[in-house]
Design an enzyme around this catalytic site. Structure first.
Site, PDB file in Angstrom:
ATOM      1  N   ASP A 111       0.858  -1.185   0.000  1.00 17.92           N
ATOM      2  CA  ASP A 111       0.000   0.000   0.000  1.00 17.92           C
ATOM      3  C   ASP A 111       0.894   1.235   0.000  1.00 17.92           C
ATOM      4  O   ASP A 111       2.020   1.198   0.517  1.00 17.92           O
ATOM      5  CB  ASP A 111      -0.882  -0.009   1.269  1.00 17.92           C
ATOM      6  N   ASN A 163      -9.101   1.587  -3.665  1.00 17.64           N
ATOM      7  CA  ASN A 163     -10.435   2.171  -3.567  1.00 17.64           C
ATOM      8  C   ASN A 163     -10.934   2.646  -4.934  1.00 17.64           C
ATOM      9  O   ASN A 163     -10.166   3.101  -5.768  1.00 17.64           O
ATOM     10  CB  ASN A 163     -10.473   3.313  -2.549  1.00 17.64           C
ATOM     11  N   LEU A 174     -17.065 -10.654   0.491  1.00 21.81           N
ATOM     12  CA  LEU A 174     -17.070 -10.697   1.962  1.00 21.81           C
ATOM     13  C   LEU A 174     -17.919  -9.564   2.524  1.00 21.81           C
ATOM     14  O   LEU A 174     -18.075  -8.517   1.889  1.00 21.81           O
ATOM     15  CB  LEU A 174     -15.646 -10.597   2.517  1.00 21.81           C
ATOM     16  N   LYS A 193     -20.970  -8.467  -9.454  1.00 19.30           N
ATOM     17  CA  LYS A 193     -20.690  -7.841  -8.158  1.00 19.30           C
ATOM     18  C   LYS A 193     -21.605  -6.637  -7.942  1.00 19.30           C
ATOM     19  O   LYS A 193     -22.195  -6.473  -6.866  1.00 19.30           O
ATOM     20  CB  LYS A 193     -19.209  -7.419  -8.095  1.00 19.30           C
ATOM     21  N   LEU A 206     -28.924  -6.818  -2.744  1.00 18.55           N
ATOM     22  CA  LEU A 206     -28.910  -6.816  -1.276  1.00 18.55           C
ATOM     23  C   LEU A 206     -29.479  -5.505  -0.737  1.00 18.55           C
ATOM     24  O   LEU A 206     -30.314  -5.493   0.170  1.00 18.55           O
ATOM     25  CB  LEU A 206     -27.472  -7.012  -0.759  1.00 18.55           C
ATOM     26  N   CYS A 228     -19.886   0.270   0.223  1.00 21.73           N
ATOM     27  CA  CYS A 228     -20.194  -0.311  -1.094  1.00 21.73           C
ATOM     28  C   CYS A 228     -21.583  -0.053  -1.639  1.00 21.73           C
ATOM     29  O   CYS A 228     -21.719   0.287  -2.816  1.00 21.73           O
ATOM     30  CB  CYS A 228     -19.964  -1.811  -1.029  1.00 21.73           C
ATOM     31  N   PHE A 282     -21.350   1.480  10.806  1.00 22.57           N
ATOM     32  CA  PHE A 282     -22.500   1.235   9.931  1.00 22.57           C
ATOM     33  C   PHE A 282     -23.185  -0.081  10.235  1.00 22.57           C
ATOM     34  O   PHE A 282     -24.317  -0.309   9.851  1.00 22.57           O
ATOM     35  CB  PHE A 282     -22.106   1.369   8.448  1.00 22.57           C
ATOM     36  N   LYS A 283     -22.505  -0.964  10.962  1.00 21.55           N
ATOM     37  CA  LYS A 283     -23.142  -2.156  11.517  1.00 21.55           C
ATOM     38  C   LYS A 283     -22.268  -2.690  12.638  1.00 21.55           C
ATOM     39  O   LYS A 283     -21.159  -2.185  12.854  1.00 21.55           O
ATOM     40  CB  LYS A 283     -23.386  -3.211  10.448  1.00 21.55           C
TER      41      LYS A 283
HETATM   42  P1  NAI Z   1      -9.859   0.738   1.444  1.00 26.42           P
HETATM   43  O1  NAI Z   1      -9.990   2.200   1.206  1.00 26.42           O
HETATM   44  O2  NAI Z   1      -9.976   0.203   2.836  1.00 26.42           O
HETATM   45  O3  NAI Z   1      -8.446   0.236   0.874  1.00 26.42           O
HETATM   46  C1  NAI Z   1      -7.900   0.639  -0.339  1.00 26.42           C
HETATM   47  C2  NAI Z   1      -6.404   0.843  -0.138  1.00 26.42           C
HETATM   48  O4  NAI Z   1      -5.793   1.037  -1.419  1.00 26.42           O
HETATM   49  C3  NAI Z   1      -6.031   2.072   0.690  1.00 26.42           C
HETATM   50  O5  NAI Z   1      -5.301   1.673   1.836  1.00 26.42           O
HETATM   51  C4  NAI Z   1      -5.176   2.936  -0.266  1.00 26.42           C
HETATM   52  O6  NAI Z   1      -4.108   3.591   0.393  1.00 26.42           O
HETATM   53  C5  NAI Z   1      -4.665   1.891  -1.235  1.00 26.42           C
HETATM   54  N1  NAI Z   1      -4.251   2.428  -2.524  1.00 26.42           N
HETATM   55  C6  NAI Z   1      -4.920   3.287  -3.336  1.00 26.42           C
HETATM   56  N2  NAI Z   1      -4.208   3.519  -4.458  1.00 26.42           N
HETATM   57  C7  NAI Z   1      -3.074   2.781  -4.366  1.00 26.42           C
HETATM   58  C8  NAI Z   1      -1.939   2.595  -5.221  1.00 26.42           C
HETATM   59  N3  NAI Z   1      -1.865   3.188  -6.405  1.00 26.42           N
HETATM   60  N4  NAI Z   1      -0.948   1.789  -4.787  1.00 26.42           N
HETATM   61  C9  NAI Z   1      -1.012   1.171  -3.588  1.00 26.42           C
HETATM   62  N5  NAI Z   1      -2.064   1.299  -2.746  1.00 26.42           N
HETATM   63  C10 NAI Z   1      -3.085   2.094  -3.130  1.00 26.42           C
HETATM   64  O7  NAI Z   1     -10.931   0.039   0.498  1.00 26.42           O
HETATM   65  P2  NAI Z   1     -11.637  -1.386   0.658  1.00 26.42           P
HETATM   66  O8  NAI Z   1     -12.825  -1.293   1.531  1.00 26.42           O
HETATM   67  O9  NAI Z   1     -10.609  -2.431   0.943  1.00 26.42           O
HETATM   68  O10 NAI Z   1     -12.204  -1.593  -0.810  1.00 26.42           O
HETATM   69  C11 NAI Z   1     -11.348  -1.838  -1.916  1.00 26.42           C
HETATM   70  C12 NAI Z   1     -12.206  -2.225  -3.090  1.00 26.42           C
HETATM   71  O11 NAI Z   1     -12.936  -3.420  -2.798  1.00 26.42           O
HETATM   72  C13 NAI Z   1     -13.257  -1.189  -3.480  1.00 26.42           C
HETATM   73  O12 NAI Z   1     -13.421  -1.201  -4.872  1.00 26.42           O
HETATM   74  C14 NAI Z   1     -14.515  -1.710  -2.822  1.00 26.42           C
HETATM   75  O13 NAI Z   1     -15.666  -1.293  -3.502  1.00 26.42           O
HETATM   76  C15 NAI Z   1     -14.332  -3.210  -2.952  1.00 26.42           C
HETATM   77  N6  NAI Z   1     -15.030  -4.006  -1.946  1.00 26.42           N
HETATM   78  C16 NAI Z   1     -15.107  -3.613  -0.640  1.00 26.42           C
HETATM   79  C17 NAI Z   1     -15.757  -4.398   0.295  1.00 26.42           C
HETATM   80  C18 NAI Z   1     -15.844  -3.974   1.726  1.00 26.42           C
HETATM   81  O14 NAI Z   1     -16.581  -4.602   2.461  1.00 26.42           O
HETATM   82  N7  NAI Z   1     -15.146  -2.946   2.162  1.00 26.42           N
HETATM   83  C19 NAI Z   1     -16.354  -5.696  -0.070  1.00 26.42           C
HETATM   84  C20 NAI Z   1     -16.166  -6.038  -1.444  1.00 26.42           C
HETATM   85  C21 NAI Z   1     -15.534  -5.208  -2.336  1.00 26.42           C
END
Ligand code: NAI
EC number: 1.1.1.22
Length: 482
Positions: A34, A88, A160, A217, A224, A273, A335-336
């Site tokens: 990250d 993200n 998940l 997805k 949901l 999401c 949120f939950k």
């Molecule tokens: P998050 O915001 O927690 O994590 C994303 C991470 O990506 C951040 O830590 C950010 O610093 C990093 N990042 C961004 N650009 C980067 C780059 N160029 N290089 C390296 N790191 C980079 O997001 P989250 O919740 O993990 O979601 C990620 C994706 O998964 C989104 O598209 C979301 O819609 C999807 N998703 C999320 C779920 C959830 O429950 N949170 C469930 C299913 C899918």
């Protein structure tokens, strides 16, 4: 043979997904990378950056053995056979499609970096939720910058649920893998399938074309969220007619064609999401000349907004149409339950509405830090999913009305009313007699999650509002709330 996997994005998805993959595939080295140094430091510490039941244990078992967290993005991408991208994908705040379309800035920059640093063939996996046909764009970026290296793109959306992430990852309903329908595409799908087959029964691994996987997805999240909006729309009608939403939901859900899950009425859905993905779906429908389909899904969000507004209006109207200067306790901000995640939590809208009506809020959540709550209440819409440098923070003044405390008894002391906004188990077993005695009278409870025992609370002396339940005579006589 896959020897090394890397995941770009150490967030709510990247962290838990890769930790479980490392645990289940001990012969594969898994690195989660990250650009955020604090996030990686936290993954390498005793206090992980996200709260998920069971996650500490999984990370402890593998970290330093075959699971690594690092900011050296390029090195790990260079060394890997499979690169997951789980960055993200926020809603655009400006320009074409603002307020609806997915912002693929972070995804595109990750893809360009993969192309830049790669010296060997790789499978690049879309883990983030993306608009349909994103893989095509990513493929173009990679192939136009590939210097002859072969990239295969797969879509492997994550299903998940936060709060049960580890359980869901151990035992998923299905794993979905989309790939190109040619020999190279099928080989790549097989390679990823073999990774999951370490612990997921093969009949639960569904393979489709790329576009079906991407759209499935968005469709799953839309379905949901639609169930929640359906039951919430019904909850308003229950309150108006004397029906009880729990009884109605049970009667409806026992139909095997409908099923019992996701039928709990509440103050509204939240999380990073649902809203984002439906807005994205709406935008895609509009771009494809399908306004009727777009309007259908728009309604799911409108009902969610209606439910949050309806709840906040109910609070104000019940308390003699004014909360100005009154202390209102907010129990739960996430949120939950079982997550510290506050992204798009309905608590933000309810709190902002009460603050606008000049209430004094005392907020308690067992997992959310004060700093996060203050940030959430000061941020412009959709900004939470963008880097800190781009976030617009509202004036501090508003927040003088807000205090964040460390237990429910402190939050409710001298309060006129209590709003339960997250279904944390601990709220069920609070000593409500003690709370009643410490509150101003009449003492109100507005239960946005139907967790408290309304009958018991009424016996104690509270005026109780429970979403979608027959109303107290007190509330019936108060003005309409829509
Ligand atoms: P998050 O915001 O927690 O994590 C994303 C991470 O990506 C951040 O830590 C950010 O610093 C990093 N990042 C961004 N650009 C980067 C780059 N160029 N290089 C390296 N790191 C980079 O997001 P989250 O919740 O993990 O979601 C990620 C994706 O998964 C989104 O598209 C979301 O819609 C999807 N998703 C999320 C779920 C959830 O429950 N949170 C469930 C299913 C899918």
């Amino acid at each position: 043979m896959v020897k090394k996997i890397c995941c770009i994005g150490a967030g709510y998805v990247g962290g838990p997904t890769m930790a479980v993959m490392a645990l289940k595939c001990p012969e594969i080295e898994v690195s989660v990378v990250d650009i955020s140094e604090p996030r990686i430091n936290a993954w390498n510490s005793d206090k992980l950056p996200i709260y998920e039941p069971g996650l500490d244990d999984v990370v402890k078992q593998c970290r330093g053995k075959n699971l690594f967290f690092s900011t050296d993005v390029e090195k790990h991408v260079f060394e890997s056979d499979i690169v997951f991208v789980s960055v993200n994908t926020p809603t655009k705040t400006q320009g074409l499609g603002a307020g609806k379309a997915a912002d693929l800035t972070y995804w595109e920059s990750a893809a360009r970096m993969i192309a830049d640093v790669s010296k060997s063939s790789k499978i690049v996996v879309e883990k983030s939720t993306v608009p349909v046909r994103t893989a095509e764009a990513i493929e173009k970026i990679l192939t136009h910058n590939s210097k002859g290296i072969e990239f295969q793109i797969l879509s492997n959306p994550e299903f998940l649920a936060e709060g049960t992430a580890v359980k869901d990852l151990y035992n998923p309903d299905r794993v979905l893998i989309g790939g190109r329908e040619n020999a190279a595409g099928e080989k790549a799908v097989q390679a990823l399938r073999d990774v999951y087959a370490h612990w997921v029964p093969v009949e639960r691994i569904i393979c489709t074309n790329l576009w079906s996987a991407e759209l499935s997805k968005l469709a799953a999240n839309a379905f949901l969220a639609q169930r929640i909006s359906s039951v919430n729309a019904m909850s308003a009608l229950c309150e108006a007619t004397g029906a009880d939403i729990t009884q109605v939901a049970h009667a409806v859900g026992t139909d095997t064609r409908i099923g019992p899950k996701f039928l709990n009425a509440s103050v509204g859905f939240g999380g990073s999401c649902f809203q984002k993905d439906i807005l994205n779906l709406i935008y895609i429908c509009e771009c494809n000349g399908l306004p009727e389909a777009a309007n259908y899904w728009k309604q799911v969000i409108k009902v969610n907004d209606y439910q949050k507004t309806r709840f906040a209006n109910r609070v104000v109207s019940s308390m003699f149409n004014t909360v100005s200067g009154k202390k209102v306790a907010i129990l739960g901000f996430a949120f939950k339950k079982d997550t510290g995640d506050t992204r798009e939590t309905p608590a933000i809208d309810v709190c902002n509405r009460l603050v606008a009506d000049k209430a004094k809020l005392s907020i308690y959540d067992p997992q959310v830090l004060e700093e996060q709550i203050r940030k959430d209440l000061s941020m412009a819409r959709f900004d939470w999913d963008h880097p800190v440098s781009l976030q617009q923070i509202k004036a501090e003044g508003m927040l003088e009305q807000v205090s964040v405390v460390s237990d429910a008894y402190e939050a409710t002391k001298d309060a006129h009313g209590i709003c339960v906004l997250t279904e944390w188990d601990e709220f069920k077993s609070l000593d409500f007699k003690r709370i009643f005695e410490s509150m101003r009278k009449p003492a109100f409870v507005f239960d946005g999650r139907n967790v408290v025992d309304a009958v018991k609370l009424r016996e104690i002396g509270f005026i109780v509002y429970s979403i979608g339940k027959p109303l107290d005579s007190w509330l019936k006589n108060m003005p309409s709330v829509a």
